[in-house]
Design a protein around this motif. Structure first.
Motif, PDB file in Angstrom:
ATOM      1  N   SER A 169      17.433 -28.202 -22.224  1.00 25.08           N
ATOM      2  CA  SER A 169      18.229 -27.457 -21.264  1.00 25.08           C
ATOM      3  C   SER A 169      19.617 -28.053 -21.138  1.00 25.08           C
ATOM      4  O   SER A 169      19.820 -29.252 -21.297  1.00 25.08           O
ATOM      5  CB  SER A 169      17.535 -27.462 -19.895  1.00 25.08           C
ATOM      6  N   LEU A 170      20.563 -27.209 -20.812  1.00 26.62           N
ATOM      7  CA  LEU A 170      21.913 -27.680 -20.553  1.00 26.62           C
ATOM      8  C   LEU A 170      21.929 -28.481 -19.245  1.00 26.62           C
ATOM      9  O   LEU A 170      21.052 -28.316 -18.395  1.00 26.62           O
ATOM     10  CB  LEU A 170      22.864 -26.482 -20.461  1.00 26.62           C
ATOM     11  N   PRO A 171      22.904 -29.342 -19.052  1.00 30.64           N
ATOM     12  CA  PRO A 171      22.889 -30.235 -17.892  1.00 30.64           C
ATOM     13  C   PRO A 171      22.807 -29.524 -16.558  1.00 30.64           C
ATOM     14  O   PRO A 171      22.247 -30.058 -15.615  1.00 30.64           O
ATOM     15  CB  PRO A 171      24.211 -31.002 -18.039  1.00 30.64           C
ATOM     16  N   THR A 172      23.385 -28.308 -16.447  1.00 27.66           N
ATOM     17  CA  THR A 172      23.397 -27.628 -15.163  1.00 27.66           C
ATOM     18  C   THR A 172      22.294 -26.602 -15.039  1.00 27.66           C
ATOM     19  O   THR A 172      22.310 -25.777 -14.150  1.00 27.66           O
ATOM     20  CB  THR A 172      24.754 -26.935 -14.948  1.00 27.66           C
ATOM     21  N   SER A 173      21.325 -26.618 -15.932  1.00 29.72           N
ATOM     22  CA  SER A 173      20.252 -25.635 -15.879  1.00 29.72           C
ATOM     23  C   SER A 173      18.917 -26.306 -15.655  1.00 29.72           C
ATOM     24  O   SER A 173      18.731 -27.482 -15.930  1.00 29.72           O
ATOM     25  CB  SER A 173      20.210 -24.798 -17.168  1.00 29.72           C
ATOM     26  N   GLU A 174      17.969 -25.506 -15.128  1.00 29.60           N
ATOM     27  CA  GLU A 174      16.618 -25.978 -14.898  1.00 29.60           C
ATOM     28  C   GLU A 174      15.677 -24.998 -15.577  1.00 29.60           C
ATOM     29  O   GLU A 174      15.597 -23.841 -15.205  1.00 29.60           O
ATOM     30  CB  GLU A 174      16.316 -26.031 -13.398  1.00 29.60           C
ATOM     31  N   SER A 175      14.946 -25.456 -16.585  1.00 31.18           N
ATOM     32  CA  SER A 175      14.014 -24.603 -17.302  1.00 31.18           C
ATOM     33  C   SER A 175      12.600 -25.085 -17.062  1.00 31.18           C
ATOM     34  O   SER A 175      12.355 -26.283 -16.974  1.00 31.18           O
ATOM     35  CB  SER A 175      14.319 -24.619 -18.807  1.00 31.18           C
ATOM     36  N   ASP A 176      11.648 -24.123 -16.921  1.00 32.64           N
ATOM     37  CA  ASP A 176      10.291 -24.508 -16.579  1.00 32.64           C
ATOM     38  C   ASP A 176       9.401 -24.769 -17.782  1.00 32.64           C
ATOM     39  O   ASP A 176       8.246 -25.143 -17.624  1.00 32.64           O
ATOM     40  CB  ASP A 176       9.654 -23.449 -15.675  1.00 32.64           C
ATOM     41  N   ILE A 177       9.892 -24.572 -19.011  1.00 31.18           N
ATOM     42  CA  ILE A 177       9.102 -24.888 -20.192  1.00 31.18           C
ATOM     43  C   ILE A 177       9.998 -25.512 -21.247  1.00 31.18           C
ATOM     44  O   ILE A 177      11.198 -25.296 -21.285  1.00 31.18           O
ATOM     45  CB  ILE A 177       8.399 -23.643 -20.780  1.00 31.18           C
ATOM     46  N   ALA A 178       9.422 -26.292 -22.103  1.00 31.36           N
ATOM     47  CA  ALA A 178      10.210 -27.013 -23.099  1.00 31.36           C
ATOM     48  C   ALA A 178      10.374 -26.233 -24.392  1.00 31.36           C
ATOM     49  O   ALA A 178      11.169 -26.603 -25.243  1.00 31.36           O
ATOM     50  CB  ALA A 178       9.535 -28.346 -23.408  1.00 31.36           C
ATOM     51  N   HIS A 179       9.617 -25.128 -24.551  1.00 29.20           N
ATOM     52  CA  HIS A 179       9.704 -24.300 -25.754  1.00 29.20           C
ATOM     53  C   HIS A 179       9.371 -25.076 -27.022  1.00 29.20           C
ATOM     54  O   HIS A 179      10.059 -24.998 -28.023  1.00 29.20           O
ATOM     55  CB  HIS A 179      11.096 -23.661 -25.888  1.00 29.20           C
ATOM     56  N   LEU A 180       8.276 -25.860 -26.922  1.00 31.81           N
ATOM     57  CA  LEU A 180       7.810 -26.512 -28.140  1.00 31.81           C
ATOM     58  C   LEU A 180       7.246 -25.480 -29.107  1.00 31.81           C
ATOM     59  O   LEU A 180       7.234 -25.681 -30.313  1.00 31.81           O
ATOM     60  CB  LEU A 180       6.729 -27.548 -27.789  1.00 31.81           C
ATOM     61  N   ALA A 181       6.762 -24.374 -28.578  1.00 32.38           N
ATOM     62  CA  ALA A 181       6.276 -23.266 -29.398  1.00 32.38           C
ATOM     63  C   ALA A 181       6.959 -21.998 -28.919  1.00 32.38           C
ATOM     64  O   ALA A 181       7.301 -21.875 -27.742  1.00 32.38           O
ATOM     65  CB  ALA A 181       4.762 -23.138 -29.275  1.00 32.38           C
ATOM     66  N   PRO A 182       7.193 -21.031 -29.800  1.00 29.19           N
ATOM     67  CA  PRO A 182       7.858 -19.802 -29.385  1.00 29.19           C
ATOM     68  C   PRO A 182       6.954 -18.956 -28.493  1.00 29.19           C
ATOM     69  O   PRO A 182       5.721 -19.067 -28.527  1.00 29.19           O
ATOM     70  CB  PRO A 182       8.139 -19.094 -30.710  1.00 29.19           C
ATOM     71  N   LEU A 183       7.574 -18.111 -27.689  1.00 25.89           N
ATOM     72  CA  LEU A 183       6.818 -17.146 -26.902  1.00 25.89           C
ATOM     73  C   LEU A 183       6.184 -16.112 -27.830  1.00 25.89           C
ATOM     74  O   LEU A 183       6.741 -15.772 -28.880  1.00 25.89           O
ATOM     75  CB  LEU A 183       7.725 -16.450 -25.899  1.00 25.89           C
ATOM     76  N   VAL A 184       5.033 -15.618 -27.428  1.00 25.29           N
ATOM     77  CA  VAL A 184       4.349 -14.566 -28.167  1.00 25.29           C
ATOM     78  C   VAL A 184       4.332 -13.325 -27.292  1.00 25.29           C
ATOM     79  O   VAL A 184       3.825 -13.364 -26.159  1.00 25.29           O
ATOM     80  CB  VAL A 184       2.912 -14.980 -28.533  1.00 25.29           C
ATOM     81  N   THR A 185       4.907 -12.237 -27.797  1.00 23.53           N
ATOM     82  CA  THR A 185       5.068 -11.016 -27.011  1.00 23.53           C
ATOM     83  C   THR A 185       4.457  -9.828 -27.738  1.00 23.53           C
ATOM     84  O   THR A 185       4.677  -9.658 -28.943  1.00 23.53           O
ATOM     85  CB  THR A 185       6.561 -10.735 -26.747  1.00 23.53           C
ATOM     86  N   ARG A 186       3.719  -9.020 -26.986  1.00 24.28           N
ATOM     87  CA  ARG A 186       3.155  -7.807 -27.559  1.00 24.28           C
ATOM     88  C   ARG A 186       3.371  -6.644 -26.602  1.00 24.28           C
ATOM     89  O   ARG A 186       3.077  -6.753 -25.407  1.00 24.28           O
ATOM     90  CB  ARG A 186       1.663  -7.964 -27.840  1.00 24.28           C
ATOM     91  N   THR A 187       3.917  -5.532 -27.122  1.00 24.57           N
ATOM     92  CA  THR A 187       4.103  -4.307 -26.351  1.00 24.57           C
ATOM     93  C   THR A 187       3.254  -3.202 -26.954  1.00 24.57           C
ATOM     94  O   THR A 187       3.327  -2.945 -28.160  1.00 24.57           O
ATOM     95  CB  THR A 187       5.577  -3.865 -26.348  1.00 24.57           C
ATOM     96  N   VAL A 188       2.464  -2.536 -26.104  1.00 24.33           N
ATOM     97  CA  VAL A 188       1.645  -1.412 -26.550  1.00 24.33           C
ATOM     98  C   VAL A 188       1.829  -0.259 -25.586  1.00 24.33           C
ATOM     99  O   VAL A 188       2.194  -0.446 -24.421  1.00 24.33           O
ATOM    100  CB  VAL A 188       0.148  -1.798 -26.636  1.00 24.33           C
ATOM    101  N   ALA A 189       1.575   0.954 -26.082  1.00 23.38           N
ATOM    102  CA  ALA A 189       1.645   2.145 -25.240  1.00 23.38           C
ATOM    103  C   ALA A 189       0.536   2.108 -24.197  1.00 23.38           C
ATOM    104  O   ALA A 189      -0.537   1.539 -24.407  1.00 23.38           O
ATOM    105  CB  ALA A 189       1.547   3.399 -26.093  1.00 23.38           C
ATOM    106  N   LEU A 190       0.808   2.721 -23.059  1.00 21.82           N
ATOM    107  CA  LEU A 190      -0.130   2.731 -21.947  1.00 21.82           C
ATOM    108  C   LEU A 190      -0.329   4.174 -21.502  1.00 21.82           C
ATOM    109  O   LEU A 190       0.613   4.970 -21.503  1.00 21.82           O
ATOM    110  CB  LEU A 190       0.441   1.885 -20.796  1.00 21.82           C
TER     111      LEU A 190
END
Length: 431
Positions: free
Chosen positions: A3-24
């Motif tokens: 994270s940049l010095p003035t930011s606060e992030s809740d995860i370190a992103h050691l692994a990428p996010l996994v995202t799935r979108t499906v019709a509903l």
């Protein structure tokens, strides 16, 4: 990422996010806001107008930044997160795939800062198309089967108290602003006031959203990180190369009598004071978008937008995007517009700091969402309030008015009272 010095992030992103979108395919009668489950005020997310838009809950990732570079740091964080995400998008519309909701402080030095939240679950609707997006920092995508909820609780008894300034004190601030304008120090300034709220039960964001959506269907009903409201003003929308912005400036309160309101709308459209205020706001938006757009369309005269409690002079500005600027970066270029600050901006902003005696927090800042393509919608956080992070039974409401040379302090107090009505009524509505 680090994270940049003035930011606060809740995860370190050691692994990428996994995202799935499906019709509903929801059942008939399902309402988008009705799908929100019980959750903390900070984790209920909404951007809904006339039953369409996005709702979300949970946090797959989030970041908070502060200071003058808060927009740029959010943009950098989102670029890293979205570009590294593993995405399966079976719908492929604006608002599908990775999505972040955001709320950004009006002032660079506000402790509130700027936050982006990537929800664990997003449900979206556009026309007859519905979808659900699940996001997880784990190697396997999450799953969700959204269902309607009817466990929404009222905030109980509600008490209101003056905020930083009483109405009389705020009228004095308006009078001082008018004096400065008439002396030639500036052309316009927007002054805001706050109202403290105490409830006997914790505030359920869904209670507020439902009543705002019911009573103000032409607004964008939003919730991000405890900031809740119903804004009539679209700061900027970016969708497939088209950029649009709705500018509101110049207001008159409705009476509830249709014939009388039509006459009032005519007087608003002819009011030199309100037309002057509106012109400053439109010019500031058009000038900010021009470097990024071609084929700009700026109507010569505004129209009157009718809301449940007030009417506004409104102008829709549009252009064709000529670069890769994201919706968040466009919002940054527009903030603060003359509609929430004044003209000239540096002078008006300094006067706001001198006369308001409060921190606006995220009131009058950009609020909305953005997807991985950079498309998104950012409104101005008006007709809104902020639930305290450390006490869900306390909230601060905000309202502001544009002040020009012809402004009358008592009339501006009445206008600010009218602008507080949506949130006051939403809090005090009976089950």
């Amino acid at each position: 990422m680090t994270s940049l010095p003035t930011s606060e992030s809740d995860i370190a992103h050691l692994a990428p996010l996994v995202t799935r979108t499906v019709a509903l395919s929801p059942e008939d009668g399902t309402a988008l806001l009705g799908l929100l489950p019980a959750t903390s005020p900070r984790d209920a997310l909404s951007w809904v107008r006339r039953g369409e838009g996005l709702v979300g809950w949970g946090r797959a990732a989030s970041v908070t930044t502060h200071g003058a570079a808060r927009f740029e740091e959010l943009e950098s964080w989102w670029r890293d997160v979205s570009s590294s995400a593993v995405v399966r998008d079976e719908v492929d519309l604006p608002g599908t795939g990775p999505v972040a909701f955001g709320a950004i402080s009006y002032a660079a030095d506000s402790p509130s800062g700027a936050t982006l939240v990537v929800p664990s679950v997003v449900v979206g609707r556009r026309g007859d198309q519905w979808w659900v997006t699940t996001t997880s920092p784990d190697a396997l995508p999450g799953s969700a089967d959204p269902v309607a909820h009817d466990d929404v609780a009222s905030p109980g008894e509600v008490a209101f108290a003056d905020g930083s300034l009483s109405p009389t004190e705020w009228a004095g601030a308006v009078a001082e602003a008018v004096s400065r304008i008439q002396a030639g120090a500036l052309d316009k300034v927007v002054l805001a006031r706050d109202l403290d709220v105490q409830t006997s039960a914790p505030i359920d964001v869904r209670w507020l959203l439902g009543r705002l959506a019911e009573n103000y269907e032409s607004t964008w009903v939003f919730a991000v990180d405890g900031l809740v409201g119903a804004t009539p003003e679209m700061l900027v929308r970016r969708e497939k190369g088209l950029v649009t912005s709705r500018v509101l400036a110049g207001t008159i309160q409705r009476t509830g009598d249709d014939e009388h309101d039509l006459a009032l709308a005519g007087s608003l459209a002819r009011s030199s004071k309100d037309l002057e205020e509106h012109e400053y706001a439109v010019r500031s938006v058009a000038d900010a978008l021009a470097p990024h757009c071609s084929s700009m369309n700026v109507p010569e005269a505004p129209f009157v937008l009718h809301l449940s409690n007030v009417m506004h002079l409104a102008t829709d500005v549009a252009g064709v995007l000529t670069d890769e600027t994201s919706s968040l970066a466009l919002a940054a270029s527009l903030h603060p517009s003359a509609a929430v600050c004044g003209t000239p901006t540096p002078v008006a902003d300094a006067l706001i700091s001198e006369l308001e005696h409060m921190d606006r927090g995220r009131y009058a800042g950009p609020v909305g969402w953005m997807d991985a393509r950079g498309d998104g919608e950012w409104g101005i956080a008006l007709r809104s309030g902020s639930i305290h992070h450390d006490d869900a039974q306390r909230m601060t409401l905000y309202a502001g008015c544009g002040i020009v040379a012809g402004s009358v302090p008592e009339a501006e107090v009445a206008e600010s009272d009218a602008k507080l009505i949506p949130m006051r009524d939403a809090l005090t509505a009976r089950p």
